[in-house]
Design a protein around this motif. Structure first.
Motif, PDB file in Angstrom:
ATOM      1  N   ARG A 114      15.804  -5.033   3.856  1.00 16.23           N
ATOM      2  CA  ARG A 114      15.515  -3.737   4.480  1.00 16.23           C
ATOM      3  C   ARG A 114      14.011  -3.554   4.631  1.00 16.23           C
ATOM      4  NH1 ARG A 114      19.031  -0.177   0.351  1.00 16.23           N
ATOM      5  NH2 ARG A 114      17.794  -1.523  -1.023  1.00 16.23           N
ATOM      6  N   ILE A 115      13.242  -4.082   3.706  1.00 17.77           N
ATOM      7  CA  ILE A 115      11.789  -4.040   3.812  1.00 17.77           C
ATOM      8  C   ILE A 115      11.326  -5.007   4.893  1.00 17.77           C
ATOM      9  CG2 ILE A 115       9.630  -4.351   2.559  1.00 17.77           C
ATOM     10  CD1 ILE A 115      11.363  -1.979   1.631  1.00 17.77           C
ATOM     11  N   LEU A 116      11.919  -6.178   4.934  1.00  9.40           N
ATOM     12  CA  LEU A 116      11.562  -7.180   5.949  1.00  9.40           C
ATOM     13  C   LEU A 116      11.800  -6.651   7.358  1.00  9.40           C
ATOM     14  CD1 LEU A 116      10.857 -10.144   6.772  1.00  9.40           C
ATOM     15  CD2 LEU A 116      13.299 -10.646   6.526  1.00  9.40           C
ATOM     16  N   ASN A 117      12.883  -5.922   7.538  1.00 11.54           N
ATOM     17  CA  ASN A 117      13.270  -5.461   8.875  1.00 11.54           C
ATOM     18  C   ASN A 117      12.663  -4.114   9.258  1.00 11.54           C
ATOM     19  OD1 ASN A 117      14.933  -7.744   9.245  1.00 11.54           O
ATOM     20  ND2 ASN A 117      16.625  -6.758   8.148  1.00 11.54           N
ATOM     21  N   ASP A 118      11.760  -3.594   8.428  1.00  9.16           N
ATOM     22  CA  ASP A 118      11.105  -2.319   8.724  1.00  9.16           C
ATOM     23  C   ASP A 118       9.591  -2.473   8.507  1.00  9.16           C
ATOM     24  OD1 ASP A 118      10.668   0.298   9.373  1.00  9.16           O
ATOM     25  OD2 ASP A 118      11.614   1.158   7.594  1.00  9.16           O
ATOM     26  N   PRO A 119       8.935  -3.290   9.323  1.00  4.90           N
ATOM     27  CA  PRO A 119       7.525  -3.636   9.081  1.00  4.90           C
ATOM     28  C   PRO A 119       6.575  -2.467   9.324  1.00  4.90           C
ATOM     29  CG  PRO A 119       8.249  -4.535  11.184  1.00  4.90           C
ATOM     30  CD  PRO A 119       9.467  -3.957  10.527  1.00  4.90           C
ATOM     31  N   ASP A 120       5.364  -2.636   8.794  1.00  3.81           N
ATOM     32  CA  ASP A 120       4.293  -1.659   8.967  1.00  3.81           C
ATOM     33  C   ASP A 120       3.481  -1.943  10.224  1.00  3.81           C
ATOM     34  OD1 ASP A 120       4.034   0.172   6.554  1.00  3.81           O
ATOM     35  OD2 ASP A 120       4.050  -1.759   5.515  1.00  3.81           O
ATOM     36  N   ASP A 121       2.824  -0.905  10.716  1.00  2.00           N
ATOM     37  CA  ASP A 121       1.691  -1.072  11.621  1.00  2.00           C
ATOM     38  C   ASP A 121       0.440  -0.962  10.759  1.00  2.00           C
ATOM     39  OD1 ASP A 121       3.129  -1.410  13.956  1.00  2.00           O
ATOM     40  OD2 ASP A 121       3.147   0.725  14.430  1.00  2.00           O
ATOM     41  N   PHE A 122      -0.247  -2.080  10.592  1.00  2.00           N
ATOM     42  CA  PHE A 122      -1.428  -2.117   9.731  1.00  2.00           C
ATOM     43  C   PHE A 122      -2.632  -1.593  10.517  1.00  2.00           C
ATOM     44  CE2 PHE A 122      -5.253  -4.167   8.174  1.00  2.00           C
ATOM     45  CZ  PHE A 122      -5.154  -3.986   6.801  1.00  2.00           C
ATOM     46  N   HIS A 123      -3.356  -0.613   9.946  1.00  2.00           N
ATOM     47  CA  HIS A 123      -4.499   0.001  10.633  1.00  2.00           C
ATOM     48  C   HIS A 123      -5.801  -0.299   9.906  1.00  2.00           C
ATOM     49  CE1 HIS A 123      -2.388   2.617  13.603  1.00  2.00           C
ATOM     50  NE2 HIS A 123      -1.391   2.486  12.734  1.00  2.00           N
ATOM     51  N   TYR A 124      -6.862  -0.441  10.668  1.00  2.00           N
ATOM     52  CA  TYR A 124      -8.217  -0.501  10.118  1.00  2.00           C
ATOM     53  C   TYR A 124      -9.143   0.229  11.082  1.00  2.00           C
ATOM     54  CZ  TYR A 124      -8.791  -4.491  13.364  1.00  2.00           C
ATOM     55  OH  TYR A 124      -8.837  -5.303  14.482  1.00  2.00           O
ATOM     56  N   PHE A 125     -10.233   0.773  10.544  1.00  2.00           N
ATOM     57  CA  PHE A 125     -11.120   1.633  11.320  1.00  2.00           C
ATOM     58  C   PHE A 125     -12.520   1.021  11.367  1.00  2.00           C
ATOM     59  CE2 PHE A 125      -7.702   4.285   9.802  1.00  2.00           C
ATOM     60  CZ  PHE A 125      -7.396   5.084  10.901  1.00  2.00           C
ATOM     61  N   VAL A 126     -12.981   0.795  12.574  1.00  2.00           N
ATOM     62  CA  VAL A 126     -14.275   0.136  12.786  1.00  2.00           C
ATOM     63  C   VAL A 126     -15.358   1.208  12.935  1.00  2.00           C
ATOM     64  CG1 VAL A 126     -15.591  -1.435  14.260  1.00  2.00           C
ATOM     65  CG2 VAL A 126     -13.114  -1.781  13.931  1.00  2.00           C
ATOM     66  N   PRO A 127     -16.398   1.161  12.096  1.00  2.00           N
ATOM     67  CA  PRO A 127     -17.444   2.185  12.179  1.00  2.00           C
ATOM     68  C   PRO A 127     -18.272   2.045  13.446  1.00  2.00           C
ATOM     69  CG  PRO A 127     -18.032   0.504  10.563  1.00  2.00           C
ATOM     70  CD  PRO A 127     -16.623   0.222  10.988  1.00  2.00           C
ATOM     71  N   ALA A 128     -18.785   3.177  13.917  1.00  2.00           N
ATOM     72  CA  ALA A 128     -19.613   3.169  15.121  1.00  2.00           C
ATOM     73  C   ALA A 128     -21.059   2.814  14.806  1.00  2.00           C
ATOM     74  CB  ALA A 128     -19.546   4.535  15.805  1.00  2.00           C
ATOM     75  N   SER A 129     -21.465   2.953  13.569  1.00  2.00           N
ATOM     76  CA  SER A 129     -22.858   2.705  13.201  1.00  2.00           C
ATOM     77  C   SER A 129     -23.135   1.214  13.044  1.00  2.00           C
ATOM     78  CB  SER A 129     -23.169   3.428  11.883  1.00  2.00           C
ATOM     79  OG  SER A 129     -22.289   2.989  10.873  1.00  2.00           O
ATOM     80  N   ASN A 130     -24.420   0.865  13.140  1.00  2.00           N
ATOM     81  CA  ASN A 130     -24.836  -0.525  12.969  1.00  2.00           C
ATOM     82  C   ASN A 130     -24.894  -0.903  11.497  1.00  2.00           C
ATOM     83  OD1 ASN A 130     -25.070  -1.328  15.607  1.00  2.00           O
ATOM     84  ND2 ASN A 130     -27.262  -0.926  15.761  1.00  2.00           N
ATOM     85  N   TYR A 131     -24.618  -2.148  11.217  1.00  2.00           N
ATOM     86  CA  TYR A 131     -24.762  -2.690   9.868  1.00  2.00           C
ATOM     87  C   TYR A 131     -24.843  -4.207   9.969  1.00  2.00           C
ATOM     88  CZ  TYR A 131     -19.783  -3.829  10.249  1.00  2.00           C
ATOM     89  OH  TYR A 131     -18.582  -4.328  10.674  1.00  2.00           O
ATOM     90  N   VAL A 132     -25.322  -4.847   8.905  1.00  2.00           N
ATOM     91  CA  VAL A 132     -25.342  -6.306   8.792  1.00  2.00           C
ATOM     92  C   VAL A 132     -24.659  -6.664   7.485  1.00  2.00           C
ATOM     93  CG1 VAL A 132     -26.758  -8.377   8.604  1.00  2.00           C
ATOM     94  CG2 VAL A 132     -27.467  -6.527  10.132  1.00  2.00           C
TER      95      VAL A 132
END
Length: 563
Positions: A374-392
């Motif tokens: 039941r877990i296998l057949n109900d997957p997630d949409d994995f999210h990540y958020f990319v910052p607008a500011s500069n960085y190295v």
């Protein structure tokens, strides 16, 4: 006399009475002669002709044997010719390796045993066969160690009172770094080179409390909680509690060695069971909020403790935890990072200024642990958020030897989506940002902390990230030599009360007195203009409210979120 010469004397002898003639029905049947008794010719001993049923059975038997031989041959060729599996994504582990031969291991029997283990564990398409096996078990109701928790009651209706106005605000907007923005300030002009500050959790209403609702779908599966909320299955670890004494003692020891010029922060990361365990399962799960408060009471005065459990509950109906994995979603990490930034008095960008990216179809560690389809057949949409500011972002090995520059987000496949953050845990990462506030943050974390790092790029001038399990430098020397101003310990509840906490003391003691230098100096980062989205606007914050229970232990003053 001669007249009697030819006389037959037997004629006069007494005679036995004649035996009655046997009746036909009383005649005994005579057994047919056996092969040994019979001397009849071979042509007289022909076997009877087999019936059609016997011929059919004989042909089916031959056909079955032929099919089995073919299948066995194909399986043998498959096992011999196809590449063997080395990693199991659903079990989140490396599979067995072929053992090294030695006479000692051979004669002890361990070599042949290890070869058998390797052969069984590394079957080609290991995960495919595992999934097929689990599907068959679930189809026929064969659930290992599964039982219903307590006496479940029907689900109750609850009113959705979640406040989703994270980007809404009136009056003034205050940031710790830049002061108050006048009401008549042009918002686009204000955004140039700065960030839109996030709303305070103190201004948000409490969301849906799942712990007050019974749920009759709740089950134990392989010692994990499986429950269906709002037509989606979720699998969770049942936190068992703990004192966190080793964790508190290590932070106290560190504080005594780095001095008062460095602020130490403790922000444990709650797991999903603190938010989504229903009422009929709450007695089986430890209270993480109480656990974190208990740890805070053991910390010395001056160590700042941030408890984010109530903050997470305010956003429980948002996508803040993965359902198929033991980690939180990036959105949950955002709310925790915002809480810390507000307590630390540094600026923090609203989520609306980030670019929301997603990886659909992600099935994480909880399927590997539960083996529940039941877990296998109900997957997630994995999210990540990319910052607008500069960085190295600069990557070092665990001894702080420079390796390369890269992004904070790694290029990964769907099965390894959570490794998107920093590529995993095996590197020390240094992030130079466009902020110029003199604040240098060291994050000591487990994998939960990885998701927080992108949200600090608008808050600290420099960020160092090290995993509590893998850092090989002396922690005290690292803090002093890198000029760290803030040390944040952010790791899951299990790490706070478990073995990972024990390793903090090792970090303090190992390589004591060493000098640490940074061989890779990054030039000043050029600020990037941060523009608001069409729906974003500066939000109202209060300089007196705090986002969560932020405690400076050793005093009687405890600041709590205002509802």
């Amino acid at each position: 006399m001669n007249d009697f010469k030819d006389l037959d004397l037997d004629y006069f002898a007494p005679r036995k009475p004649a035996e009655p003639e046997a009746k036909p029905e009383e005649t005994e049947a005579v057994d047919a002669p056996t092969a040994d008794e019979s001397a009849e010719p071979a042509e007289r001993r022909r076997k009877p002709k087999p019936s059609r049923r016997e011929l059919l059975n004989m042909r089916l038997s031959v056909l079955s044997i032929g099919v089995m031989v073919i299948l066995f041959a194909l399986m043998t060729l498959y096992l011999l010719l196809f590449p063997r599996s080395t990693v199991s994504q659903i079990e989140n582990r490396n599979l067995a390796e072929f053992p090294k031969f030695s006479f000692a291991s051979y004669f002890s029997g361990s070599f042949t045993a290890d070869v058998a283990t390797w052969f069984d564990d590394t079957v080609p398409n290991h995960d495919g066969f595992k999934n097929m096996s689990n599907s068959i078990k679930n189809l026929f109701g064969m659930k290992m160690f599964a039982s219903t928790v307590s006496t479940a009651k029907p689900e109750t209706d609850s009113t959705d009172n979640t406040d989703t106005s994270a980007a809404n605000g009136d009056t003034q907007t205050t940031t710790p770094a830049n002061g108050t923005v006048p009401n008549n300030t042009n918002l686009l002009q204000y955004a140039a080179g700065r960030v839109f500050p996030a709303v305070s959790a103190a201004d948000e209403k409490m969301g849906r409390d799942f712990s007050t609702e019974d749920n009759n779908t709740l089950e134990w599966v392989n010692n994990l909680l499986v429950v269906n909320w709002d037509n989606h299955w979720r699998c969770m670890e049942a936190f068992g509690g703990g004192g966190g004494t080793a964790y508190a003692n290590a932070l106290n020891d560190l504080q005594s060695k780095v001095g008062s010029g460095v602020t130490i922060w403790s922000m444990p990361a709650p797991t999903a069971s603190a938010i989504y365990t229903p009422k009929n399962g709450i007695d089986y799960v430890g209270d993480q909020k109480e656990c974190f408060d208990g740890v805070a009471e053991k910390l010395n005065a001056g160590i700042q403790s941030v408890n984010v459990v109530d903050v997470m509950k305010k956003h429980a109906e948002e996508d803040i935890y993965l359902r198929t994995d033991h980690h939180w979603q990036a959105r949950g990490a955002y709310y925790a990072a915002r809480t810390f930034a507000e307590a630390a008095g540094v600026p923090f960008a609203d989520l609306s200024t980030y670019t929301d990216e997603s990886i659909p179809g992600y099935v994480g560690t909880m399927y590997g642990f539960s083996q529940d389809t039941r877990i296998l057949n109900d997957p997630d949409d994995f999210h990540y958020f990319v910052p607008a500011s500069n960085y190295v972002a600069s990557y070092y090995d665990t001894s702080f030897n420079y390796q390369y520059e890269d992004d904070l987000f790694a290029d990964v496949d769907t099965a390894n989506a959570y490794l998107k953050f920093l590529g995993g845990d095996s590197c020390i990462v240094k992030v130079d940002t466009q902020m110029k506030n003199g604040r240098k943050l060291l994050v000591i974390k487990d994998s939960f902390g990885n998701a927080e790092i992108p949200f600090y790029t608008n808050s600290f001038e420099q960020i160092y990230v090290a995993d509590v399990r893998y850092l090989e430098c002396n922690l005290v020397s690292f803090i002093k030599d890198m000029g760290i101003t803030d040390v944040l310990f952010t790791m899951s509840a299990y790490s706070v009360v478990g073995d990972n906490a024990d390793n903090i003391q090792n970090l303090i003691a190992q390589n004591a007195g060493e000098t640490i230098t940074d061989s890779h100096i990054v030039p000043s980062v050029t600020p990037k203009t941060v523009m608001p989205t069409a729906t974003s606007a500066p939000t109202t914050t209060s300089g007196t409210d705090t986002a969560a229970n932020t405690t400076s232990t050793g005093t009687e003053d405890t600041s709590s979120a205002k509802e």
